[in-house]
Scaffold this active site. Structure first.
Site, mmCIF file in Angstrom:
data_model
loop_
_atom_site.group_PDB
_atom_site.id
_atom_site.type_symbol
_atom_site.label_atom_id
_atom_site.label_comp_id
_atom_site.label_asym_id
_atom_site.label_seq_id
_atom_site.Cartn_x
_atom_site.Cartn_y
_atom_site.Cartn_z
ATOM 1 N N LYS A 132 42.008 13.876 -16.566
ATOM 2 C CA LYS A 132 43.340 13.641 -15.982
ATOM 3 C C LYS A 132 43.594 12.147 -15.798
ATOM 4 C CE LYS A 132 41.968 15.975 -12.524
ATOM 5 N NZ LYS A 132 41.735 16.697 -11.251
ATOM 6 N N THR B 143 50.400 12.286 -2.985
ATOM 7 C CA THR B 143 49.648 12.904 -4.086
ATOM 8 C C THR B 143 48.382 13.581 -3.560
ATOM 9 O OG1 THR B 143 48.551 10.793 -4.488
ATOM 10 C CG2 THR B 143 50.489 11.292 -5.854
ATOM 11 N N GLY C 110 45.987 16.327 -2.956
ATOM 12 C CA GLY C 110 45.786 17.670 -3.503
ATOM 13 C C GLY C 110 46.362 17.903 -4.891
ATOM 14 N N THR C 111 46.692 16.832 -5.605
ATOM 15 C CA THR C 111 47.268 17.024 -6.950
ATOM 16 C C THR C 111 46.277 17.726 -7.890
ATOM 17 O OG1 THR C 111 46.599 14.762 -7.470
ATOM 18 C CG2 THR C 111 48.907 15.108 -6.923
ATOM 19 N N GLY C 112 45.003 17.301 -7.812
ATOM 20 C CA GLY C 112 44.002 17.880 -8.717
ATOM 21 C C GLY C 112 43.734 19.344 -8.378
ATOM 22 N N CYS C 113 43.705 19.654 -7.081
ATOM 23 C CA CYS C 113 43.491 21.047 -6.643
ATOM 24 C C CYS C 113 44.615 21.923 -7.180
ATOM 25 C CB CYS C 113 43.484 21.135 -5.115
ATOM 26 S SG CYS C 113 42.348 20.005 -4.306
HETATM 27 N N1 ATP Z 1 51.994 9.573 -9.483
HETATM 28 C C1 ATP Z 1 51.939 10.571 -10.369
HETATM 29 N N2 ATP Z 1 53.044 10.902 -11.096
HETATM 30 C C2 ATP Z 1 53.013 11.919 -11.989
HETATM 31 N N3 ATP Z 1 51.897 12.667 -12.228
HETATM 32 C C3 ATP Z 1 50.767 12.386 -11.538
HETATM 33 C C4 ATP Z 1 50.718 11.331 -10.566
HETATM 34 N N4 ATP Z 1 49.467 11.296 -10.023
HETATM 35 C C5 ATP Z 1 48.771 12.289 -10.612
HETATM 36 N N5 ATP Z 1 49.538 12.936 -11.539
HETATM 37 C C6 ATP Z 1 49.140 14.103 -12.337
HETATM 38 O O1 ATP Z 1 48.621 15.057 -11.417
HETATM 39 C C7 ATP Z 1 47.544 15.775 -12.002
HETATM 40 C C8 ATP Z 1 46.291 15.575 -11.143
HETATM 41 O O2 ATP Z 1 45.715 14.342 -11.512
HETATM 42 P P1 ATP Z 1 44.878 13.372 -10.583
HETATM 43 O O3 ATP Z 1 44.245 12.388 -11.500
HETATM 44 O O4 ATP Z 1 45.749 12.874 -9.481
HETATM 45 O O5 ATP Z 1 43.833 14.373 -9.986
HETATM 46 P P2 ATP Z 1 42.821 14.179 -8.810
HETATM 47 O O6 ATP Z 1 42.559 12.734 -8.578
HETATM 48 O O7 ATP Z 1 41.692 15.064 -9.107
HETATM 49 O O8 ATP Z 1 43.627 14.765 -7.590
HETATM 50 P P3 ATP Z 1 43.091 15.097 -6.115
HETATM 51 O O9 ATP Z 1 41.807 14.365 -5.919
HETATM 52 O O10 ATP Z 1 44.225 14.639 -5.252
HETATM 53 O O11 ATP Z 1 42.936 16.566 -5.996
HETATM 54 C C9 ATP Z 1 47.424 15.243 -13.435
HETATM 55 O O12 ATP Z 1 48.188 16.041 -14.297
HETATM 56 C C10 ATP Z 1 48.000 13.833 -13.314
HETATM 57 O O13 ATP Z 1 48.445 13.325 -14.548
HETATM 58 C C1 MP5 Z 2 39.031 20.596 1.013
HETATM 59 C C2 MP5 Z 2 39.452 19.547 0.052
HETATM 60 N N1 MP5 Z 2 39.321 19.765 -1.281
HETATM 61 C C3 MP5 Z 2 39.722 18.818 -2.162
HETATM 62 C C4 MP5 Z 2 40.263 17.631 -1.747
HETATM 63 C C5 MP5 Z 2 40.663 16.580 -2.768
HETATM 64 O O1 MP5 Z 2 41.997 16.197 -2.683
HETATM 65 P P1 MP5 Z 2 42.427 14.658 -2.539
HETATM 66 O O2 MP5 Z 2 41.611 13.871 -3.526
HETATM 67 O O3 MP5 Z 2 43.878 14.636 -2.851
HETATM 68 O O4 MP5 Z 2 42.124 14.216 -1.129
HETATM 69 C C6 MP5 Z 2 40.388 17.432 -0.349
HETATM 70 N N2 MP5 Z 2 40.895 16.292 0.159
HETATM 71 N N3 MP5 Z 2 39.960 18.409 0.527
#
Ligand code: ATP
Ligand code: MP5
Length: 265
Positions: A175, A206, A208-211
């Site tokens: 990602k 942003t 929880g975007t990855g979750c």
């Molecule tokens: N500012 C943004 N604008 C548009 N898309 C975004 C943005 N930030 C993240 N994304 C998208 O959101 C999704 C999750 O990516 P990200 O790299 O943020 O995951 P992550 O770091 O594992 O998230 P988290 O740790 O918050 O759960 C991907 O599809 C990424 O391209």
């Molecule tokens: C319980 C739990 N699972 C996953 C994340 C990652 O999300 P983020 O990187 O956005 O803090 C979090 N903060 N908390």
């Protein structure tokens, strides 16, 4: 009516934006019956993680057994797994219950900097969990830890995806949320690459975007959607959730899990 069923194996986020809560909201929005096995309770809000309380191994195993032997699991995802013992237990349970569509979001560190996976557990992720996963969705720092590469470009993201694929997981999505410019994710199926593109929204919300993204993929896989359709829907879901964030909390706020279906809320 056949109901698609998805299980999330992850940590609880009291703030509701990430973890189990984000996953269940996403499953529900995508018409999938959501179930959970909680690995750890976090006391958390948009300002950070204030406490982490892992659930005893026996309790995690029993939660997975309970839902798998009764309700059934069409697809599952993992999020925060906290330590190596939990990772190994989850890998064993995935095998025991023949969960084929497992999406592993290799959560390591929260956006605010708190460790959600012990550093010494990273090996267990590679050697125990990835080989039983169907798909994994590392962000850039996670892909760097998994591969030892320094990732600065789309070419680097592709190389990382290949190396992670070699760890025994069928589909890899690296990602691009942590890169500069457009939010571009690389999808690798073992042979070729696809891109998921969106413009980048300048927002602090942003959390929880990855979750949410990995939960949306698991939901679509639970419904039996083809891989590339599933990941494209998940990308559209997370893009809408970021674009129309709710603006709640005093720090990094949650995304909007309604947005995909209720634009301009
Ligand atoms: N500012 C943004 N604008 C548009 N898309 C975004 C943005 N930030 C993240 N994304 C998208 O959101 C999704 C999750 O990516 P990200 O790299 O943020 O995951 P992550 O770091 O594992 O998230 P988290 O740790 O918050 O759960 C991907 O599809 C990424 O391209
Ligand atoms: C319980 C739990 N699972 C996953 C994340 C990652 O999300 P983020 O990187 O956005 O803090 C979090 N903060 N908390």
């Amino acid at each position: 009516m056949k109901v698609a069923r998805a299980l999330t194996i992850a940590g609880s986020d009291s703030g509701g934006g990430a973890g189990i809560q984000a996953d269940l909201k996403t499953f529900q929005m995508l018409d999938v019956f959501g179930m959970s096995a909680i690995t750890a309770i976090t006391a958390q809000n948009t300002l950070g993680v204030h406490g982490i309380y892992p659930v005893p191994l026996e309790g995690i195993g029993l939660q997975i057994d309970a839902v798998a032997t009764d309700l059934g699991v069409d697809a599952a995802k993992t999020g925060m797994l906290a330590d190596a013992a939990i990772i190994r237990l989850v890998a064993d349970k995935v095998k025991e219950h023949n969960i084929e569509k497992l999406v592993v979001d290799p959560v390591m560190v929260a956006k605010g900097g708190a460790r959600l996976l012990q550093e010494q557990a990273q090996d267990a992720l590679i050697h125990d969990l990835l080989p039983v996963a169907f798909m994994t969705t590392p962000n850039i720092p996670e892909a760097e830890v998994l591969t030892g590469l320094s990732i600065r470009s789309l070419v680097d993201m592709k190389e990382a995806a290949k190396r992670i694929g070699d760890m025994g997981v069928k589909y890899v999505i690296v990602k691009g949320g942590h890169m500069q410019g457009d939010a571009i994710d690389i999808v690798f199926d073992g042979t070729s690459f696809e891109q998921l593109d969106s413009k980048r929204f300048e927002t602090p919300h942003t959390h929880g975007t990855g979750c949410t993204f990995s939960a949306a993929i698991a939901a679509e896989l639970a419904k039996g959607r083809p891989i590339f359709e599933a990941v494209a829907t998940a990308k559209a879901f997370i893009t809408a959730a970021i674009r129309e964030s709710l603006g709640i909390g005093h720090g990094h706020g949650p995304t909007n899990h309604w947005a995909y279906f209720r634009s301009n809320l």
